[in-house]
Design an enzyme around this catalytic site. Structure first.
Site, mmCIF file in Angstrom:
data_model
loop_
_atom_site.group_PDB
_atom_site.id
_atom_site.type_symbol
_atom_site.label_atom_id
_atom_site.label_comp_id
_atom_site.label_asym_id
_atom_site.label_seq_id
_atom_site.Cartn_x
_atom_site.Cartn_y
_atom_site.Cartn_z
ATOM 1 N N CYS A 65 47.476 35.895 -24.165
ATOM 2 C CA CYS A 65 46.965 37.208 -24.556
ATOM 3 C C CYS A 65 47.466 37.613 -25.944
ATOM 4 C CB CYS A 65 47.382 38.237 -23.498
ATOM 5 S SG CYS A 65 46.999 39.922 -23.943
ATOM 6 N N CYS A 89 43.507 37.957 -26.077
ATOM 7 C CA CYS A 89 43.047 39.359 -26.167
ATOM 8 C C CYS A 89 43.402 40.036 -27.491
ATOM 9 C CB CYS A 89 43.654 40.200 -25.048
ATOM 10 S SG CYS A 89 44.057 39.315 -23.547
ATOM 11 N N LYS A 100 41.819 38.478 -30.666
ATOM 12 C CA LYS A 100 40.363 38.580 -30.458
ATOM 13 C C LYS A 100 39.873 40.017 -30.686
ATOM 14 C CE LYS A 100 38.775 40.037 -27.015
ATOM 15 N NZ LYS A 100 38.674 39.383 -25.740
ATOM 16 N N GLU A 126 32.002 36.039 -27.478
ATOM 17 C CA GLU A 126 32.846 36.909 -28.306
ATOM 18 C C GLU A 126 33.062 36.294 -29.693
ATOM 19 O OE1 GLU A 126 35.471 39.348 -24.985
ATOM 20 O OE2 GLU A 126 36.423 37.661 -25.977
ATOM 21 N N GLU A 157 28.235 59.875 -21.607
ATOM 22 C CA GLU A 157 27.540 60.854 -20.761
ATOM 23 C C GLU A 157 26.305 60.242 -20.087
ATOM 24 O OE1 GLU A 157 25.508 64.227 -22.613
ATOM 25 O OE2 GLU A 157 25.308 63.081 -24.462
#
Ligand code: FAD
Ligand code: NDP
Length: 508
Positions: A72, A77, A80, A216, A486
């Site tokens: 990570c 993560c 990235k 990604e 919303e």
């Protein structure tokens, strides 16, 4: 036996165990899961040690190894998400110019970005080590393996070994990227272990794979101005809602300009020594095609790092993919040895999952707690140019499990901000759907959002789903106007009645 006598026998047994072993807990792997488990155990009063050792990536591009913190922090993560953010900043120039800022299309400096990211990673590596020291957790930067079920052999970079013992041992050794078994793969290809440390922009890139990592990487690389093609073996994002996966890919292709080579697999990579370009051979729909690129990036899945552990010395068993089948307490087939994070068979490979599993395990072992890890309704987000956030069932899974009892409410929509550069966003859409189970009081069992910042929004919805959100409660929520979030409070269109809705109204 009287209660007091039993208690005193138990505590004598505990003291004897403490005397017998160097540590109460030894954690193999200083990544997301291992560190969380070690720290939680220390906070409960246990004597803890952690070993973390990184084998270099096989490619040999520049820096090929990194510090403590696991996937990570170093090659997952964190870098990235920073690349994703940087890519979005570049894309935003269209909106900036249309909203009055005097901006030319900006130029991107890959080297500067990577150097800042790498410095941030090194700072995290350093702060992890400092934190472990402050907590009194012994840290070994050594390769750990089993000598027996309670003894760990530690090997340092110079080949020197030492043995330490522990009552409980946690395996948290994570995963590493796979390479395909084709000529030239390891010689010329790179993986996610390399991309975040490359000093130079990878240039024209062929990405192999069509899941989280592939999409990604393709997304941010294209946003930095690179020509990007993706070799797609079968479907996009296997296991995810396929409506969403196809919408995401369509957005990357039509709005983003990423090229998808569908139904294709790589067969060979060669290097043209004169030009330095890589020639990748693909089989696509029974045709042989070649593509010339600067970089080939493999994102075809990950293997569990358990081969070096000498599992047989502890009597440990793994599946053919090297992962452990554990019970609900993360116990392996050996009583005092546990597995957490990416090495558990059949569970999600995500950082917060590894962390939560590790913390709960430590609290069960050393604080008498009983809570076990709940692997249901874990939210996730794919950080593609339009993010895809989801939690709960895909539409396919929901149909398979509940049949006609499910209902899907959905809508396409455009964020207000896209109105500045209307012509650019003319054919681009965001999309949201919720899946409900009509036999359970219209409980929301799935939620899927394709939109900017979907990750931020999905986290909130995941909490609501975890505590039993129903469609009625959702409809009763007041939205925050004008936001993308919303949209989820205003879902009136039943997909069975209107499968292709376009939302036109606003502020009503
Ligand atoms: P790891 O973090 O991999 O840690 C294992 C550690 O053990 C490593 O440091 C390894 O070197 C060490 N080790 C291995 N063998 C030994 C040994 N014998 N002795 C000593 N040490 C050893 N997850 C998300 O939730 N969100 C994201 O956005 C996200 N993005 C990602 C992007 C990429 C490119 C990748 C590859 C992964 C991403 N993930 C993401 C997944 C996430 O990084 C992993 O699920 C998580 O890091 C797993 O944690 P872990 O503790 O199981 O293993
Ligand atoms: P996955 O296992 O999820 O996907 C592998 C992809 O590669 C699939 O598209 C698969 O196609 C394809 N593939 C496999 N073998 C070949 C081959 N020989 N030739 C061509 N294509 C092939 O792996 P990833 O590497 O994308 O991700 C690993 C894990 O890391 C994820 O499951 C996720 O848990 C974690 N992660 C999380 C992120 C996040 O939270 N945002 C980001 C990145 C990673 P097919 O469908 O045909 O099998």
């Amino acid at each position: 036996m009287a209660d007091s006598e039993m208690k005193s026998n138990e505590s004598e047994e505990y003291e004897e165990t403490k005397r017998r072993y160097d540590y109460d807990l030894f954690v193999i792997g200083g990544g997301s899961g291992g560190l969380a488990c070690a720290k939680a155990a220390q906070e409960c009063g246990a004597k803890v040690a952690v070993a973390d050792f990184v084998k270099p990536s096989p490619h040999g591009y520049g820096v090929v190894t990194w510090g403590v913190g696991g996937t990570c922090v170093n090659v997952g993560c964190i870098p990235k998400k920073l690349l994703h953010y940087s890519a979005n900043l570049g894309e935003a120039y269209v909106d900036r110019a249309s909203s009055g800022w005097d901006h030319e299309k900006p130029k991107h400096d890959w080297g500067k970005m990577i150097s800042n990211i790498n410095n941030h990673i090194r700072a995290i590596n350093f702060s992890i080590k400092t934190d472990l020291r402050k907590r009194g957790i012994k840290f070994y930067e050594k390769l750990a393996s089993f000598a027996d079920p309670h003894t760990i052999q530690l090997l340092n970079k110079k080949g020197k070994t030492e043995l330490v013992t522990a009552n409980h041992i946690v395996i948290a050794t994570g995963g590493r990227p796979l390479y395909p078994d084709i000529p030239g793969a390891k010689e010329y290809g790179i993986t996610s272990d390399d991309i975040f440390w490359l000093k130079k922009n990878p240039g024209k890139t062929l990405v192999i794979g069509a899941s989280y990592i592939a999409l990604e990487c393709a997304g941010f690389l294209h946003s930095f101005g690179n020509d990007v093609s993706v070799c797609v073996r079968s479907v996009f994002l296997r296991g995810f809602d396929q409506d969403m996966a196809n919408m995401l890919a369509k957005d990357m292709e039509e709005h983003g300009g990423v090229k998808f080579i569908k139904n294709s697999i790589p067969t060979k990579i060669e290097k043209d020594e004169e030009t330095g370009k890589l020639i990748c051979y693909l089989t696509s729909r029974e045709e042989e095609i070649t593509i010339e690129v600067d970089t080939v990036l493999f994102a075809i899945g990950r293997y569990a790092v358990t081969k070096d552990l000498n599992l047989e010395n502890a009597g440990l068993k793994v599946e053919s993919n090297g992962k452990f089948i554990t019970d609900e307490f993360q116990q392996t087939n050996v009583e005092n040895i546990y597995a957490i994070g990416d090495v558990i068979h059949g569970k999600l490979e995500l950082t917060p999952t590894a962390i939560q599993t590790g913390k709960l395990l430590a609290r069960r072992l050393y604080a008498g707690e009983t809570t076990t890890m709940d692997f249901c309704d874990i939210p996730t987000t794919i950080f593609t140019p339009l993010e895809y956030g989801c939690v709960g069932y895909s539409e396919e899974e929901a149909k398979e499990k509940y049949g006609d009892a499910i209902k899907v409410y959905h809508t396409y929509f455009k964020p207000l901000e896209w109105n500045y550069a209307k012509s650019i966003y003319k054919y681009r859409n965001c999309y949201v759907k919720v899946i409900i189970n009509t036999t359970e009081n219209d409980r929301v069992i799935g939620y899927h959002l394709l939109a900017p910042n979907a990750g931020e929004i999905t986290q909130g919805i995941a909490i609501a789903i975890k505590i039993g959100l129903t469609k009625h409660k959702l409809d009763n929520c007041v939205g925050i106007h004008p936001t993308v979030a919303e949209e989820v409070t205003d879902l009136k269109i039943d997909k069975a009645i209107n499968p292709d809705p376009v939302k036109t109204d606003c502020c009503s």
